[in-house]
Scaffold this motif. Structure first.
Motif, PDB file in Angstrom:
ATOM      1  N   SER A  42       0.827  -1.208   0.000  1.00 26.86           N
ATOM      2  CA  SER A  42       0.000   0.000   0.000  1.00 26.86           C
ATOM      3  C   SER A  42       0.859   1.255   0.000  1.00 26.86           C
ATOM      4  CB  SER A  42      -0.934  -0.005   1.205  1.00 26.86           C
ATOM      5  OG  SER A  42      -0.185  -0.020   2.407  1.00 26.86           O
ATOM      6  N   PHE A  43       0.233   2.395  -0.261  1.00 26.45           N
ATOM      7  CA  PHE A  43       0.948   3.669  -0.385  1.00 26.45           C
ATOM      8  C   PHE A  43       0.042   4.794   0.101  1.00 26.45           C
ATOM      9  CE2 PHE A  43      -0.696   1.924  -4.341  1.00 26.45           C
ATOM     10  CZ  PHE A  43      -1.652   2.847  -4.727  1.00 26.45           C
ATOM     11  N   ARG A  72      -7.366  10.595  -7.724  1.00 28.48           N
ATOM     12  CA  ARG A  72      -8.020  10.003  -6.559  1.00 28.48           C
ATOM     13  C   ARG A  72      -7.066   9.032  -5.869  1.00 28.48           C
ATOM     14  NH1 ARG A  72     -14.048   7.251  -6.118  1.00 28.48           N
ATOM     15  NH2 ARG A  72     -13.935   6.801  -3.882  1.00 28.48           N
ATOM     16  N   LEU A  73      -6.885   9.214  -4.573  1.00 27.45           N
ATOM     17  CA  LEU A  73      -6.083   8.323  -3.744  1.00 27.45           C
ATOM     18  C   LEU A  73      -6.924   7.966  -2.536  1.00 27.45           C
ATOM     19  CD1 LEU A  73      -3.496   6.875  -2.883  1.00 27.45           C
ATOM     20  CD2 LEU A  73      -2.633   9.054  -2.005  1.00 27.45           C
ATOM     21  N   GLY A  74      -7.430   6.747  -2.515  1.00 23.50           N
ATOM     22  CA  GLY A  74      -8.370   6.358  -1.464  1.00 23.50           C
ATOM     23  C   GLY A  74      -9.616   7.210  -1.550  1.00 23.50           C
ATOM     24  N   PHE A  75      -9.954   7.917  -0.460  1.00 25.71           N
ATOM     25  CA  PHE A  75     -11.128   8.796  -0.452  1.00 25.71           C
ATOM     26  C   PHE A  75     -10.760  10.249  -0.709  1.00 25.71           C
ATOM     27  CE2 PHE A  75     -12.319   5.158   2.217  1.00 25.71           C
ATOM     28  CZ  PHE A  75     -13.477   4.760   1.567  1.00 25.71           C
ATOM     29  N   GLN A  77       2.578  28.498 -21.272  1.00 21.43           N
ATOM     30  CA  GLN A  77       3.689  27.929 -22.022  1.00 21.43           C
ATOM     31  C   GLN A  77       3.847  26.456 -21.663  1.00 21.43           C
ATOM     32  OE1 GLN A  77       7.024  30.463 -20.946  1.00 21.43           O
ATOM     33  NE2 GLN A  77       6.710  31.742 -22.766  1.00 21.43           N
ATOM     34  N   ARG A  78       4.392  25.688 -22.629  1.00 20.13           N
ATOM     35  CA  ARG A  78       4.573  24.265 -22.380  1.00 20.13           C
ATOM     36  C   ARG A  78       5.671  24.039 -21.346  1.00 20.13           C
ATOM     37  NH1 ARG A  78       5.750  19.641 -26.928  1.00 20.13           N
ATOM     38  NH2 ARG A  78       3.518  19.955 -27.321  1.00 20.13           N
ATOM     39  N   HIS A  79       5.378  23.188 -20.353  1.00 18.83           N
ATOM     40  CA  HIS A  79       6.357  22.749 -19.374  1.00 18.83           C
ATOM     41  C   HIS A  79       5.824  21.483 -18.717  1.00 18.83           C
ATOM     42  CE1 HIS A  79       3.492  25.001 -16.865  1.00 18.83           C
ATOM     43  NE2 HIS A  79       3.893  24.234 -15.868  1.00 18.83           N
ATOM     44  N   THR A  80       6.648  20.840 -17.933  1.00 17.74           N
ATOM     45  CA  THR A  80       6.225  19.635 -17.221  1.00 17.74           C
ATOM     46  C   THR A  80       5.697  20.011 -15.848  1.00 17.74           C
ATOM     47  OG1 THR A  80       7.894  18.331 -18.365  1.00 17.74           O
ATOM     48  CG2 THR A  80       6.933  17.366 -16.386  1.00 17.74           C
ATOM     49  N   GLU A  81       4.500  19.536 -15.547  1.00 18.18           N
ATOM     50  CA  GLU A  81       3.850  19.817 -14.272  1.00 18.18           C
ATOM     51  C   GLU A  81       3.726  18.511 -13.489  1.00 18.18           C
ATOM     52  OE1 GLU A  81       2.039  22.514 -11.601  1.00 18.18           O
ATOM     53  OE2 GLU A  81       2.831  22.971 -13.596  1.00 18.18           O
ATOM     54  N   CYS A  82       4.113  18.530 -12.215  1.00 14.69           N
ATOM     55  CA  CYS A  82       3.978  17.371 -11.344  1.00 14.69           C
ATOM     56  C   CYS A  82       3.132  17.743 -10.136  1.00 14.69           C
ATOM     57  CB  CYS A  82       5.346  16.856 -10.879  1.00 14.69           C
ATOM     58  SG  CYS A  82       6.437  16.280 -12.209  1.00 14.69           S
ATOM     59  N   LYS A  83       2.325  16.823  -9.696  1.00 13.57           N
ATOM     60  CA  LYS A  83       1.452  17.083  -8.541  1.00 13.57           C
ATOM     61  C   LYS A  83       1.499  15.889  -7.590  1.00 13.57           C
ATOM     62  CE  LYS A  83      -3.285  18.387  -7.235  1.00 13.57           C
ATOM     63  NZ  LYS A  83      -2.902  19.642  -6.551  1.00 13.57           N
ATOM     64  N   THR A  84       1.566  16.184  -6.298  1.00 16.63           N
ATOM     65  CA  THR A  84       1.584  15.162  -5.252  1.00 16.63           C
ATOM     66  C   THR A  84       0.264  15.176  -4.489  1.00 16.63           C
ATOM     67  OG1 THR A  84       3.987  15.328  -4.970  1.00 16.63           O
ATOM     68  CG2 THR A  84       2.743  14.396  -3.148  1.00 16.63           C
ATOM     69  N   VAL A  85      -0.292  13.998  -4.262  1.00 15.58           N
ATOM     70  CA  VAL A  85      -1.498  13.843  -3.457  1.00 15.58           C
ATOM     71  C   VAL A  85      -1.166  12.885  -2.314  1.00 15.58           C
ATOM     72  CG1 VAL A  85      -3.908  13.096  -3.391  1.00 15.58           C
ATOM     73  CG2 VAL A  85      -3.000  14.218  -5.445  1.00 15.58           C
ATOM     74  N   ASP A  86      -1.448  13.324  -1.074  1.00 10.12           N
ATOM     75  CA  ASP A  86      -1.170  12.521   0.116  1.00 10.12           C
ATOM     76  C   ASP A  86      -2.462  12.178   0.847  1.00 10.12           C
ATOM     77  OD1 ASP A  86       1.556  12.710  -0.332  1.00 10.12           O
ATOM     78  OD2 ASP A  86       1.807  14.468   0.955  1.00 10.12           O
ATOM     79  N   THR A  87      -2.423  11.081   1.596  1.00  8.52           N
ATOM     80  CA  THR A  87      -3.523  10.727   2.483  1.00  8.52           C
ATOM     81  C   THR A  87      -2.956  10.397   3.865  1.00  8.52           C
ATOM     82  OG1 THR A  87      -3.421   8.396   1.843  1.00  8.52           O
ATOM     83  CG2 THR A  87      -4.955   9.807   0.634  1.00  8.52           C
ATOM     84  N   PRO A  88      -3.784  10.510   4.918  1.00 10.32           N
ATOM     85  CA  PRO A  88      -3.283  10.229   6.271  1.00 10.32           C
ATOM     86  C   PRO A  88      -2.934   8.760   6.488  1.00 10.32           C
ATOM     87  CG  PRO A  88      -5.319  11.523   6.334  1.00 10.32           C
ATOM     88  CD  PRO A  88      -5.152  11.025   4.940  1.00 10.32           C
ATOM     89  N   TYR A  89      -3.562   7.851   5.708  1.00  8.97           N
ATOM     90  CA  TYR A  89      -3.363   6.430   5.919  1.00  8.97           C
ATOM     91  C   TYR A  89      -3.046   5.743   4.582  1.00  8.97           C
ATOM     92  CZ  TYR A  89      -5.859   7.711  10.165  1.00  8.97           C
ATOM     93  OH  TYR A  89      -6.244   8.339  11.316  1.00  8.97           O
ATOM     94  N   PRO A  90      -2.292   4.650   4.610  1.00  9.67           N
ATOM     95  CA  PRO A  90      -1.970   3.915   3.380  1.00  9.67           C
ATOM     96  C   PRO A  90      -3.227   3.417   2.666  1.00  9.67           C
ATOM     97  CG  PRO A  90      -0.540   3.208   5.170  1.00  9.67           C
ATOM     98  CD  PRO A  90      -1.593   4.076   5.789  1.00  9.67           C
TER      99      PRO A  90
END
Length: 409
Positions: free
Chosen positions: A152-153, A172-175, A186-199
């Motif tokens: 899990s993650f 979507r990560l879990g709920f 302009q064109r560029h690379t976009e990264c996004k992080t999504v966290d949850t309190p539990y795996p």
């Protein structure tokens, strides 16, 4: 007795400088160049701190994840689970294998890659994974699910191409659900992080409109502790094909994923080539090492994994840098393989990298016969099955652990 002692001391005095000059402790050479990585391992904890991240790029040996999974499992047992790591988005080709997690996608994605049938010279940008996936319709999705609870993650990272008129996606990560908009001036690379309190056991991405969306990589990780081993490889590729990915995308992804060690595992396909020369391969390797360092923006430790033993029944294929070398069983080792391995070792020595001799770990030239007879390799005597991959991965882990212990000691 005194004379014997004198000669023993003389022998030791001669042997010590020779060993130091060689720089090898068994199969692992120039391990001191990995000292920053060993320091990170020593400071790591199972449940706290940023996970240690190893990123391996390569050909089918890396893409198939047999060897890397063997190495990953040994790392998990010793240091803890840090997540599955960086993956190509979705399922870029049939037979795509991801030990520990299962990838899925809908049919509306169009793939571009650095090699093979997916490669399009003027296709959408590609990053570290060697593939990108593009959708143009609402409701197209891709997902990752953990095969077991211990896989899990609690963090996902998605990277894609932001540009004028691009669409948006729901992550979507879990709920937990968050939106990611790729529309930008302009064109560029976009990264996004999504966290949850539990795996969690699953994560997904879904397009929200009919505008273009291109995803270059999808990572699943733990926020705290453990080790992550990412394997990003393309079957059939050579190191020169890695140059087909976008500098801008690779730079952004290296900044986002911040590997503590990069392993470069090419050489098998080069060793079977009928047109490549050793000097051309060496130049490619030097260029890519410099490029990776430049795009990473720092002097990240690099490990070159030397090409393993491999065989063919075709003397024409084996006769690519001198007379074919028979293994006495109707199989031949391509003569170029040894030269490729020699250049890998030389580049490592001269550029401040580490080198691991995969061929030596197998037992040297023609050892693929024994590995096949022991049911550790497939019938092509090139690729490894799960048992063989686990054994190779464990050998690599053990050699690195010994070097890390020597560094700490």
């Amino acid at each position: 007795m005194k004379l014997r002692t004198f000669f023993l001391l003389l022998l030791a005095a001669v042997a010590a400088p020779a060993a130091a000059q060689n720089g090898c402790d068994g199969r692992l050479c120039f391990a001191n160049n990995l000292d920053p990585f060993f320091d990170r391992l020593a400071q790591s904890r199972r449940d706290s701190g940023r996970p240690v991240h190893i990123l391996q790029i390569g050909d089918s040996h890396t893409a198939g994840d047999m060897i890397t999974n063997g190495w990953r499992e040994a790392l998990r047992q010793r240091y803890g689970h840090g997540g599955r790591g960086v993956l190509a988005a979705g399922r870029p080709y049939g037979g795509y294998l991801t030990w520990g997690v299962t990838a899925s996608q809908t049919d509306g994605w169009e793939v571009n890659g650095i090699f093979g049938r997916a490669y399009a010279n003027y296709g959408r940008p590609v990053g570290l994974s060697g593939f990108s996936q593009t959708a143009r319709n609402t409701g197209e999705s891709m997902g990752i699910s953990a095969d077991t609870p211990d896989q899990s993650f609690d963090r996902i990272i998605v990277c894609g191409i932001a540009e004028p008129g691009a669409g948006s996606v729901s992550l979507r990560l879990g709920f937990t659900t968050e939106e990611m908009d790729f529309d930008a001036p302009q064109r560029h690379t976009e990264c996004k992080t999504v966290d949850t309190p539990y795996p969690q056991l699953g994560a997904s991405l879904t397009t929200l409109d009919d505008r273009i969306v291109t995803i270059t990589s999808f990572a699943t990780m733990r926020q705290q502790g453990g080790v992550v081993l990412s394997n990003v490889g393309v079957s059939g590729s050579q190191l020169v094909h890695f140059n087909r990915n976008s500098d801008e995308v690779v730079r952004a992804e290296l900044t986002e994923y911040r590997p503590d060690l990069i392993a470069i595992a090419f050489g098998t396909n080069e060793g079977f080539s009928q047109s490549l020369t050793p000097s051309e391969f060496e130049a490619d390797l030097r260029n890519q090492v410099n490029r990776i360092r430049r795009l990473a923006g720092r002097d990240v430790p690099i490990l070159i994994i030397g090409a393993p033993d491999a065989q063919t029944q075709s003397t024409a294929l084996a006769d690519n840098f001198g007379s074919p070398q028979s293994c006495g069983t109707g199989w031949y080792t391509p003569t170029l393989l040894g030269e490729i391995r020699s250049r890998q070792r030389r580049v490592a020595r001269e550029m401040g990298l580490a080198f691991w001799d995969w061929n030596e770990a197998m037992g040297g030239r023609c050892s693929a016969d024994r590995w096949r007879n022991d049911d550790l390799m497939r019938g092509d005597r090139v690729h490894f099955n799960q048992r063989g991959g686990a054994r190779i991965g464990r050998m690599l882990f053990d050699d690195l652990e010994r070097a890390a212990a020597n560094h700490r000691g």
